[in-house]
Design a protein around this motif. Structure first.
Motif, PDB file in Angstrom:
ATOM      1  N   ALA A 143       0.831  -1.209   0.000  1.00  9.45           N
ATOM      2  CA  ALA A 143       0.000   0.000   0.000  1.00  9.45           C
ATOM      3  C   ALA A 143       0.860   1.252   0.000  1.00  9.45           C
ATOM      4  O   ALA A 143       0.371   2.355  -0.219  1.00  9.45           O
ATOM      5  N   GLY A 144       2.139   1.098   0.264  1.00  8.99           N
ATOM      6  CA  GLY A 144       3.074   2.217   0.266  1.00  8.99           C
ATOM      7  C   GLY A 144       4.488   1.695   0.280  1.00  8.99           C
ATOM      8  O   GLY A 144       4.737   0.511   0.564  1.00  8.99           O
ATOM      9  N   ARG A 145       5.426   2.564  -0.034  1.00 11.03           N
ATOM     10  CA  ARG A 145       6.823   2.141   0.009  1.00 11.03           C
ATOM     11  C   ARG A 145       7.716   3.348   0.213  1.00 11.03           C
ATOM     12  O   ARG A 145       7.346   4.480  -0.127  1.00 11.03           O
ATOM     13  N   LEU A 146       8.904   3.103   0.755  1.00  8.83           N
ATOM     14  CA  LEU A 146       9.886   4.159   0.978  1.00  8.83           C
ATOM     15  C   LEU A 146      11.260   3.638   0.601  1.00  8.83           C
ATOM     16  O   LEU A 146      11.674   2.564   1.040  1.00  8.83           O
ATOM     17  N   THR A 147      11.956   4.406  -0.249  1.00  8.82           N
ATOM     18  CA  THR A 147      13.336   4.115  -0.595  1.00  8.82           C
ATOM     19  C   THR A 147      14.171   5.348  -0.282  1.00  8.82           C
ATOM     20  O   THR A 147      13.813   6.463  -0.684  1.00  8.82           O
ATOM     21  N   MET A 148      15.282   5.167   0.430  1.00  6.37           N
ATOM     22  CA  MET A 148      16.171   6.279   0.768  1.00  6.37           C
ATOM     23  C   MET A 148      17.565   5.958   0.261  1.00  6.37           C
ATOM     24  O   MET A 148      18.192   4.999   0.701  1.00  6.37           O
ATOM     25  N   THR A 149      18.031   6.775  -0.691  1.00  3.93           N
ATOM     26  CA  THR A 149      19.317   6.546  -1.345  1.00  3.93           C
ATOM     27  C   THR A 149      20.298   7.644  -0.952  1.00  3.93           C
ATOM     28  O   THR A 149      19.992   8.830  -1.133  1.00  3.93           O
ATOM     29  N   PRO A 150      21.473   7.284  -0.394  1.00  9.75           N
ATOM     30  CA  PRO A 150      22.447   8.322  -0.051  1.00  9.75           C
ATOM     31  C   PRO A 150      22.917   9.047  -1.310  1.00  9.75           C
ATOM     32  O   PRO A 150      23.135   8.421  -2.355  1.00  9.75           O
ATOM     33  N   VAL A 151      23.047  10.374  -1.220  1.00  3.05           N
ATOM     34  CA  VAL A 151      23.410  11.155  -2.398  1.00  3.05           C
ATOM     35  C   VAL A 151      24.506  12.159  -2.067  1.00  3.05           C
ATOM     36  O   VAL A 151      24.409  12.917  -1.105  1.00  3.05           O
ATOM     37  N   ASP A 152      25.571  12.157  -2.899  1.00  5.73           N
ATOM     38  CA  ASP A 152      26.537  13.240  -2.854  1.00  5.73           C
ATOM     39  C   ASP A 152      26.014  14.357  -3.751  1.00  5.73           C
ATOM     40  O   ASP A 152      24.888  14.285  -4.261  1.00  5.73           O
ATOM     41  N   ASP A 153      26.807  15.397  -3.959  1.00  7.13           N
ATOM     42  CA  ASP A 153      26.313  16.540  -4.740  1.00  7.13           C
ATOM     43  C   ASP A 153      25.917  16.133  -6.151  1.00  7.13           C
ATOM     44  O   ASP A 153      24.867  16.545  -6.657  1.00  7.13           O
ATOM     45  N   ALA A 154      26.768  15.332  -6.807  1.00  7.23           N
ATOM     46  CA  ALA A 154      26.483  14.949  -8.193  1.00  7.23           C
ATOM     47  C   ALA A 154      25.213  14.105  -8.278  1.00  7.23           C
ATOM     48  O   ALA A 154      24.379  14.288  -9.169  1.00  7.23           O
ATOM     49  N   ALA A 155      25.066  13.158  -7.343  1.00  7.97           N
ATOM     50  CA  ALA A 155      23.894  12.280  -7.371  1.00  7.97           C
ATOM     51  C   ALA A 155      22.620  13.058  -7.064  1.00  7.97           C
ATOM     52  O   ALA A 155      21.567  12.816  -7.674  1.00  7.97           O
ATOM     53  N   LEU A 156      22.698  14.014  -6.122  1.00  5.54           N
ATOM     54  CA  LEU A 156      21.519  14.808  -5.794  1.00  5.54           C
ATOM     55  C   LEU A 156      21.109  15.674  -6.978  1.00  5.54           C
ATOM     56  O   LEU A 156      19.922  15.758  -7.323  1.00  5.54           O
ATOM     57  N   ALA A 157      22.079  16.317  -7.615  1.00  2.00           N
ATOM     58  CA  ALA A 157      21.775  17.143  -8.784  1.00  2.00           C
ATOM     59  C   ALA A 157      21.162  16.302  -9.895  1.00  2.00           C
ATOM     60  O   ALA A 157      20.224  16.732 -10.576  1.00  2.00           O
ATOM     61  N   ASP A 158      21.672  15.098 -10.079  1.00  5.77           N
ATOM     62  CA  ASP A 158      21.145  14.222 -11.123  1.00  5.77           C
ATOM     63  C   ASP A 158      19.707  13.804 -10.817  1.00  5.77           C
ATOM     64  O   ASP A 158      18.844  13.801 -11.706  1.00  5.77           O
ATOM     65  N   ARG A 159      19.427  13.459  -9.577  1.00  4.27           N
ATOM     66  CA  ARG A 159      18.086  13.026  -9.197  1.00  4.27           C
ATOM     67  C   ARG A 159      17.061  14.140  -9.372  1.00  4.27           C
ATOM     68  O   ARG A 159      15.898  13.882  -9.688  1.00  4.27           O
ATOM     69  N   ALA A 160      17.483  15.368  -9.144  1.00  8.74           N
ATOM     70  CA  ALA A 160      16.539  16.492  -9.113  1.00  8.74           C
ATOM     71  C   ALA A 160      16.491  17.271 -10.410  1.00  8.74           C
ATOM     72  O   ALA A 160      15.943  18.370 -10.456  1.00  8.74           O
ATOM     73  N   SER A 161      17.027  16.729 -11.489  1.00 11.54           N
ATOM     74  CA  SER A 161      17.058  17.454 -12.761  1.00 11.54           C
ATOM     75  C   SER A 161      16.744  16.506 -13.906  1.00 11.54           C
ATOM     76  O   SER A 161      16.671  15.287 -13.734  1.00 11.54           O
ATOM     77  N   TYR A 162      16.566  17.081 -15.082  1.00 15.23           N
ATOM     78  CA  TYR A 162      16.369  16.313 -16.305  1.00 15.23           C
ATOM     79  C   TYR A 162      17.589  16.463 -17.202  1.00 15.23           C
ATOM     80  O   TYR A 162      18.187  17.531 -17.273  1.00 15.23           O
ATOM     81  N   GLU A 163      17.924  15.397 -17.900  1.00 13.34           N
ATOM     82  CA  GLU A 163      18.965  15.460 -18.917  1.00 13.34           C
ATOM     83  C   GLU A 163      18.336  15.736 -20.274  1.00 13.34           C
ATOM     84  O   GLU A 163      17.136  15.535 -20.469  1.00 13.34           O
ATOM     85  N   LEU A 164      19.157  16.175 -21.202  1.00 12.99           N
ATOM     86  CA  LEU A 164      18.665  16.425 -22.561  1.00 12.99           C
ATOM     87  C   LEU A 164      19.009  15.283 -23.505  1.00 12.99           C
ATOM     88  O   LEU A 164      18.937  15.435 -24.715  1.00 12.99           O
ATOM     89  N   ASP A 165      19.375  14.139 -22.955  1.00 14.90           N
ATOM     90  CA  ASP A 165      19.631  12.960 -23.782  1.00 14.90           C
ATOM     91  C   ASP A 165      18.289  12.333 -24.128  1.00 14.90           C
ATOM     92  O   ASP A 165      17.653  11.684 -23.283  1.00 14.90           O
ATOM     93  N   ALA A 166      17.825  12.546 -25.335  1.00  5.56           N
ATOM     94  CA  ALA A 166      16.497  12.083 -25.732  1.00  5.56           C
ATOM     95  C   ALA A 166      16.476  10.570 -25.870  1.00  5.56           C
ATOM     96  O   ALA A 166      17.365   9.972 -26.472  1.00  5.56           O
ATOM     97  N   THR A 167      15.458   9.948 -25.288  1.00  2.15           N
ATOM     98  CA  THR A 167      15.287   8.501 -25.407  1.00  2.15           C
ATOM     99  C   THR A 167      14.001   8.129 -26.137  1.00  2.15           C
ATOM    100  O   THR A 167      13.725   6.955 -26.316  1.00  2.15           O
ATOM    101  N   ASP A 168      13.204   9.116 -26.527  1.00  2.00           N
ATOM    102  CA  ASP A 168      12.014   8.829 -27.319  1.00  2.00           C
ATOM    103  C   ASP A 168      11.677  10.070 -28.138  1.00  2.00           C
ATOM    104  O   ASP A 168      12.252  11.142 -27.912  1.00  2.00           O
ATOM    105  N   PRO A 169      10.777   9.961 -29.101  1.00  2.00           N
ATOM    106  CA  PRO A 169      10.465  11.118 -29.954  1.00  2.00           C
ATOM    107  C   PRO A 169       9.958  12.336 -29.197  1.00  2.00           C
ATOM    108  O   PRO A 169      10.257  13.466 -29.563  1.00  2.00           O
ATOM    109  N   PHE A 170       9.204  12.122 -28.129  1.00  2.00           N
ATOM    110  CA  PHE A 170       8.702  13.265 -27.366  1.00  2.00           C
ATOM    111  C   PHE A 170       9.856  14.026 -26.719  1.00  2.00           C
ATOM    112  O   PHE A 170       9.876  15.257 -26.701  1.00  2.00           O
ATOM    113  N   GLU A 171      10.825  13.305 -26.153  1.00  2.50           N
ATOM    114  CA  GLU A 171      11.967  13.956 -25.539  1.00  2.50           C
ATOM    115  C   GLU A 171      12.838  14.640 -26.587  1.00  2.50           C
ATOM    116  O   GLU A 171      13.485  15.654 -26.306  1.00  2.50           O
TER     117      GLU A 171
END
Length: 304
Positions: free
Chosen positions: A26-54
């Motif tokens: 009914a619910g779940r929680l995942t907590m992943t340790p993040v350094d600066d690079a990992a946090l920035a990656d998690r909280a942003s989008y890349e411009l590497d398109a993986t489908d026509p919409f992107e």
């Protein structure tokens, strides 16, 4: 609401329904340790398109970043707005607003990536009018696959009346097949008709010059410390560290109380069923991915 956010919401709702039907968590929680690079990656989008919409989105964002702004005529916006975009090491927020309206044609174009099925009047992609090349480019430049018999995907297209006079795709489709890099692909318009088009202006604003700067901003704004936990609440959190804790039913009171702690703080992203937070626990910074749809009712949390 953007295409992806709408789609994500539908998927989450469907997942919650299926979870209820099949007795899953009914619910779940995942907590992943993040350094600066990992946090920035998690909280942003890349411009590497993986489908026509992107691919469509990436082209608009690059123009907005490089030129400060760009405009498109369309029936709806096509840029995600929830997170910044990473571009050449820096991070940018991209906003959109309607600045005008024109008459034109809008609908979709479908493509069949089964090259053996291509039959009919053909034209080379490079011989298409420039307005058609721009509209159809995402069908060929993104990653794609043949999903079996019939058309595989459709993308939205929008033409002003002036552009439509140059087009061989709208308002009347003149070719059945487009030849791209030696391969022939069947295409077909889908519900293309005359309608008003909004003129969207997309503007890019730099929010950080580096991973570290973005991570610092995110930590300062969103991070909170999980503290004062009971022993059973701590068991929930400990099980979620770099793994996943799953609440099998909404009767899981310790998980419900942890949900309340998270929902009392601002999330990086949140909807009615899930969210993502920056949290500090025992001195370590984590990216927390929390789903709690089974614990929320119309009157609020189901566990107190």
């Amino acid at each position: 609401m953007t295409r992806r956010r709408w789609l994500a919401t539908v998927i989450v709702v469907l997942a919650m329904v299926l979870a209820g039907c099949n007795g899953h968590a009914a619910g779940r929680l995942t907590m992943t340790p993040v350094d600066d690079a990992a946090l920035a990656d998690r909280a942003s989008y890349e411009l590497d398109a993986t489908d026509p919409f992107e691919t469509m989105e990436a082209a608009m964002i690059r123009e907005a970043i490089e030129d400060g702004s760009t405009t498109r005529n369309a029936s709806r916006p096509f840029v995600r707005a929830e997170r910044p975009f990473e571009y050449e090491g820096a991070y940018y927020n991209v906003s959109s607003e309607v600045v005008g309206q024109v008459q034109g044609y809008a609908g979709g174009v479908q493509i069949d990536y089964n090259t053996s099925a291509a039959d009919g009047e053909a034209i080379a992609y490079e011989d298409l009018p420039a307005v058609d090349q721009r509209q159809l480019a995402p069908l060929f430049e993104g990653q794609y696959r043949d999903d079996g018999e019939g058309f595989d995907i459709a993308i939205p297209v929008s033409y002003t009346r002036a552009e439509a006079t140059q087009s061989v795709v709208v308002p009347e489709q003149e070719y059945d097949v487009v030849v791209y890099e030696g391969n022939s692909y069947r295409i077909a318009t889908d519900d293309v008709r005359e309608r008003p088009l909004d003129t969207y202006r997309y503007e890019a604003t730099k929010v950080a010059d580096s991973d570290r700067e973005l991570a610092t901003h995110l930590t300062d704004r969103y991070a909170f410390t999980l503290s004062g936990l009971s022993s059973d609440e701590r068991d929930v959190v400990e099980a979620a560290l770099d793994d996943t804790y799953r609440a099998e039913s909404s009767d899981d009171e310790p998980f419900g109380r942890v949900v309340e702690q998270f929902r009392a703080h601002e999330a990086v992203r949140q909807d009615s069923y899930s969210g993502e937070w920056v949290v500090v626990y025992d001195g370590q910074r984590y990216w927390a991915d929390l789903e709690y749809g089974g614990f929320i009712t119309e009157s609020g949390p189901s566990v107190t």
